[in-house]
Design an enzyme around this catalytic site. Structure first.
Site, PDB file in Angstrom:
ATOM      1  N   ASP A  16       0.862  -1.186   0.000  1.00 46.12           N
ATOM      2  CA  ASP A  16       0.000   0.000   0.000  1.00 46.12           C
ATOM      3  C   ASP A  16       0.896   1.234   0.000  1.00 46.12           C
ATOM      4  OD1 ASP A  16      -1.609   2.159   0.696  1.00 46.12           O
ATOM      5  OD2 ASP A  16      -2.694   1.054   2.258  1.00 46.12           O
ATOM      6  N   ASP A  40      -5.775   7.558  -5.429  1.00 47.83           N
ATOM      7  CA  ASP A  40      -5.954   8.986  -5.153  1.00 47.83           C
ATOM      8  C   ASP A  40      -6.740   9.182  -3.847  1.00 47.83           C
ATOM      9  OD1 ASP A  40      -6.060  11.735  -5.514  1.00 47.83           O
ATOM     10  OD2 ASP A  40      -7.329  11.687  -7.297  1.00 47.83           O
TER      11      ASP A  40
HETATM   12  P1  ADP Z   1      -5.925   5.339 -12.486  1.00 47.15           P
HETATM   13  O1  ADP Z   1      -7.155   6.215 -12.457  1.00 47.15           O
HETATM   14  O2  ADP Z   1      -4.673   6.107 -12.894  1.00 47.15           O
HETATM   15  O3  ADP Z   1      -6.136   4.084 -13.266  1.00 47.15           O
HETATM   16  P2  ADP Z   1      -6.294   3.927  -9.926  1.00 47.15           P
HETATM   17  O4  ADP Z   1      -6.112   4.501  -8.566  1.00 47.15           O
HETATM   18  O5  ADP Z   1      -7.672   3.540 -10.320  1.00 47.15           O
HETATM   19  O6  ADP Z   1      -5.643   5.008 -10.957  1.00 47.15           O
HETATM   20  O7  ADP Z   1      -5.364   2.657 -10.113  1.00 47.15           O
HETATM   21  C1  ADP Z   1      -3.995   2.681 -10.321  1.00 47.15           C
HETATM   22  C2  ADP Z   1      -3.357   1.500  -9.611  1.00 47.15           C
HETATM   23  O8  ADP Z   1      -3.211   1.809  -8.230  1.00 47.15           O
HETATM   24  C3  ADP Z   1      -4.180   0.203  -9.687  1.00 47.15           C
HETATM   25  O9  ADP Z   1      -3.286  -0.880  -9.950  1.00 47.15           O
HETATM   26  C4  ADP Z   1      -4.735   0.088  -8.274  1.00 47.15           C
HETATM   27  O10 ADP Z   1      -4.936  -1.275  -7.897  1.00 47.15           O
HETATM   28  C5  ADP Z   1      -3.608   0.684  -7.473  1.00 47.15           C
HETATM   29  N1  ADP Z   1      -3.908   1.106  -6.095  1.00 47.15           N
HETATM   30  C6  ADP Z   1      -5.104   1.385  -5.512  1.00 47.15           C
HETATM   31  N2  ADP Z   1      -4.907   1.721  -4.214  1.00 47.15           N
HETATM   32  C7  ADP Z   1      -3.567   1.655  -3.976  1.00 47.15           C
HETATM   33  C8  ADP Z   1      -2.732   1.857  -2.828  1.00 47.15           C
HETATM   34  N3  ADP Z   1      -3.224   2.221  -1.654  1.00 47.15           N
HETATM   35  N4  ADP Z   1      -1.370   1.681  -2.973  1.00 47.15           N
HETATM   36  C9  ADP Z   1      -0.842   1.324  -4.159  1.00 47.15           C
HETATM   37  N5  ADP Z   1      -1.584   1.118  -5.264  1.00 47.15           N
HETATM   38  C10 ADP Z   1      -2.919   1.284  -5.178  1.00 47.15           C
END
Ligand code: ADP
Length: 180
Positions: A16, A40
């Site tokens: 995470d 985000d």
């Molecule tokens: P985007 O809109 O750029 O696609 P997302 O947040 O939907 O961004 O997803 C981008 C990546 O971040 C995905 O692989 C998702 O599983 C991952 N993700 C979501 N939460 C976390 C977190 N807390 N730490 C790291 N990666 C995360």
């Protein structure tokens, strides 16, 4: 898993990104800079309101942040001192310049980190969640852009860590790093 590029390295971990202790973490933001879902939302929840305040100020000064660009704010309550917000491209089938925009996200984020003299930066897998970029296509673009920056820029961070949230994405990035 890690690979060295001269005296710099790229590391891949499963985890995470809000718990990262790098100097900066990168947020996969949207053009509004006002928060959203996925990573985000998690970053704003964990880092508290100071991050959104700075994002709003940047937005008032500069307007929306277009895909491929990046801005930097405080890390608020996060362990990371800074958050670099970059806007990935939405996947539209692959012929709308998505790869080149994704590459710009990594390069512009690293440029901001280099300007601040940071030595470690952590990235999520930009655009492969809600924005729909296939991870198998995103991984070589992401890793290639970072490896190029580390090899070519004198003041680049010494460690870039990809913090990947699920086993599938971690596996995809591991294969791409081995093939780089
Ligand atoms: P985007 O809109 O750029 O696609 P997302 O947040 O939907 O961004 O997803 C981008 C990546 O971040 C995905 O692989 C998702 O599983 C991952 N993700 C979501 N939460 C976390 C977190 N807390 N730490 C790291 N990666 C995360």
């Amino acid at each position: 898993m890690e690979r060295e590029f001269g005296d710099r390295k790229i590391q891949l971990v499963l985890g995470d990104i809000t718990e990262e202790r790098s100097d900066a973490i990168v947020n996969a933001a949207n053009s509004s800079l006002l928060g959203g879902g996925g990573v985000d939302g998690a970053i704003h929840r964990a880092g508290g309101p100071a991050i959104l305040e700075e994002c709003k100020a940047i937005r008032q000064r500069c307007g929306e942040c277009p895909p491929g660009m990046a801005v930097i704010t405080t890390g608020g309550r996060l362990a990371a001192r800074y958050v670099i917000h970059t806007v990935g491209p939405v996947w539209r089938g692959g012929r709308a310049g998505e790869e080149s925009l994704l590459s710009s996200c990594y390069r512009n984020s690293l440029r901001l980190a280099a300007e601040k003299g940071l030595s470690s930066v952590a990235f999520p897998s930009i655009s492969t969640g809600i924005y729909g970029f296939p991870a198998a296509k995103a991984a070589p673009v992401a890793l290639g852009a970072v490896a190029r920056f580390l090899s070519e820029e004198e003041r680049s961070p010494s460690i870039v860590r990809f913090v990947l949230f699920d086993e599938g994405t971690f596996h995809t990035y591991s294969e791409a790093l081995a093939d780089l």
